[in-house]
Design a protein around this motif. Structure first.
Motif, PDB file in Angstrom:
ATOM      1  N   ARG A 135       6.236  -5.319   2.704  1.00  0.00           N
ATOM      2  CA  ARG A 135       6.719  -4.820   3.532  1.00  0.00           C
ATOM      3  C   ARG A 135       6.675  -3.034   4.081  1.00  0.00           C
ATOM      4  O   ARG A 135       6.265  -3.368   5.112  1.00  0.00           O
ATOM      5  CB  ARG A 135       8.126  -5.311   3.332  1.00  0.00           C
ATOM      6  CG  ARG A 135       8.409  -6.547   4.246  1.00  0.00           C
ATOM      7  CD  ARG A 135       9.798  -7.213   3.697  1.00  0.00           C
ATOM      8  NE  ARG A 135      10.419  -7.325   2.377  1.00  0.00           N
ATOM      9  CZ  ARG A 135      11.380  -7.401   1.786  1.00  0.00           C
ATOM     10  NH1 ARG A 135      10.129  -9.018   1.835  1.00  0.00           N
ATOM     11  NH2 ARG A 135      11.455  -7.436   0.135  1.00  0.00           N
ATOM     12  N   ARG A 136       6.680  -2.869   2.869  1.00  0.00           N
ATOM     13  CA  ARG A 136       6.275  -1.838   2.463  1.00  0.00           C
ATOM     14  C   ARG A 136       4.859  -0.900   3.696  1.00  0.00           C
ATOM     15  O   ARG A 136       4.870  -0.029   4.551  1.00  0.00           O
ATOM     16  CB  ARG A 136       6.238  -0.473   1.896  1.00  0.00           C
ATOM     17  CG  ARG A 136       6.060   1.131   1.601  1.00  0.00           C
ATOM     18  CD  ARG A 136       6.188   1.160  -0.060  1.00  0.00           C
ATOM     19  NE  ARG A 136       5.104   0.704  -0.509  1.00  0.00           N
ATOM     20  CZ  ARG A 136       3.457   1.319  -0.147  1.00  0.00           C
ATOM     21  NH1 ARG A 136       2.993   2.336   0.286  1.00  0.00           N
ATOM     22  NH2 ARG A 136       2.344   0.651  -0.968  1.00  0.00           N
ATOM     23  N   ILE A 137       4.458  -1.717   3.433  1.00  0.00           N
ATOM     24  CA  ILE A 137       2.924  -1.220   4.244  1.00  0.00           C
ATOM     25  C   ILE A 137       2.310  -2.176   5.289  1.00  0.00           C
ATOM     26  O   ILE A 137       1.614  -1.449   6.779  1.00  0.00           O
ATOM     27  CB  ILE A 137       1.701  -1.385   3.316  1.00  0.00           C
ATOM     28  CG1 ILE A 137       1.681  -2.969   3.595  1.00  0.00           C
ATOM     29  CG2 ILE A 137       1.573  -1.111   2.018  1.00  0.00           C
ATOM     30  CD1 ILE A 137      -0.099  -3.466   2.611  1.00  0.00           C
ATOM     31  N   ALA A 138       3.517  -3.272   5.913  1.00  0.00           N
ATOM     32  CA  ALA A 138       3.344  -3.830   7.354  1.00  0.00           C
ATOM     33  C   ALA A 138       2.980  -2.797   8.353  1.00  0.00           C
ATOM     34  O   ALA A 138       2.105  -3.380   8.979  1.00  0.00           O
ATOM     35  CB  ALA A 138       4.541  -4.832   7.082  1.00  0.00           C
ATOM     36  N   PRO A 139       3.876  -1.712   8.080  1.00  0.00           N
ATOM     37  CA  PRO A 139       3.956  -1.012   9.780  1.00  0.00           C
ATOM     38  C   PRO A 139       2.667  -0.425  10.102  1.00  0.00           C
ATOM     39  O   PRO A 139       2.303  -0.213  10.983  1.00  0.00           O
ATOM     40  CB  PRO A 139       5.227  -0.150   9.254  1.00  0.00           C
ATOM     41  CG  PRO A 139       5.925  -0.823   8.839  1.00  0.00           C
ATOM     42  CD  PRO A 139       5.434  -0.994   7.929  1.00  0.00           C
ATOM     43  N   ARG A 140       1.512  -0.045   8.509  1.00  0.00           N
ATOM     44  CA  ARG A 140      -0.110   0.186   8.962  1.00  0.00           C
ATOM     45  C   ARG A 140      -0.392  -0.186   9.691  1.00  0.00           C
ATOM     46  O   ARG A 140      -1.829   0.588   9.255  1.00  0.00           O
ATOM     47  CB  ARG A 140       0.248   1.281   7.534  1.00  0.00           C
ATOM     48  CG  ARG A 140       1.207   2.451   6.690  1.00  0.00           C
ATOM     49  CD  ARG A 140       1.040   3.080   6.231  1.00  0.00           C
ATOM     50  NE  ARG A 140      -0.227   3.538   5.441  1.00  0.00           N
ATOM     51  CZ  ARG A 140      -0.552   4.704   5.299  1.00  0.00           C
ATOM     52  NH1 ARG A 140       0.394   5.572   5.477  1.00  0.00           N
ATOM     53  NH2 ARG A 140      -1.459   5.450   5.336  1.00  0.00           N
TER      54      ARG A 140
END
Length: 150
Positions: A135-140
């Motif tokens: 979830r932390r890297i999803a926006p990237r």
């Protein structure tokens, strides 16, 4: 919305590997499911092609951008369509971008399949990482669902 994230390819990737992989894929020799994605430029209208690894699951087909906000991502966001090519086979596609909340299971599956080739672009997150890390890297990492052809 998070700041734009893009991991630029190094010289070897841009000038040797991508042209080599594109050439092999154009001959119908896509490695491990690789295709050429062609998208019209949002400013020039010129067609640009890049090697991609479409993710094929029971739930559908997806395009994942391991390097982030690449040219093909920015272009397909505007056009909503492109073409996947493997050898002589060409398929017109339309896409819909997924929300960050929808991405974690797809990123996990993508990493399972292409960790060796693309894992370095995911900030140390792997297919075995906890959901919170995905979830932390999803926006990237933009993800698009491939829908029926136009």
């Amino acid at each position: 919305m998070p700041a734009s994230h893009y991991q630029k390819p190094d010289w070897m990737t841009k000038h040797v590997m991508n042209p080599l992989l594109s050439g092999l894929t154009a001959l119908g020799l896509g490695l491990r499911g690789m295709h050429i994605l062609t998208v019209r430029g949002r400013k020039t209208g010129k067609a640009f092609g890049t090697p991609v690894n479409p993710l094929v699951l029971e739930s559908g087909r997806y395009l994942v951008a391991p390097r982030g906000e690449t040219g093909w991502v920015r272009n397909i966001r505007v056009s909503g369509e492109g073409e996947l090519r493997l050898g002589r086979k060409r398929e017109r596609i339309r896409v819909v971008e997924l929300s960050d909340a929808e991405k974690p299971p797809l990123l996990r599956e993508y990493l399972k399949r292409w960790k060796m080739e693309t894992g370095k672009f995911f900030d140390g997150v792997s297919d075995e990482s906890p959901d919170d890390e995905l979830r932390r890297i999803a926006p990237r990492h933009p993800v698009f669902r491939i829908i029926d052809a136009p």
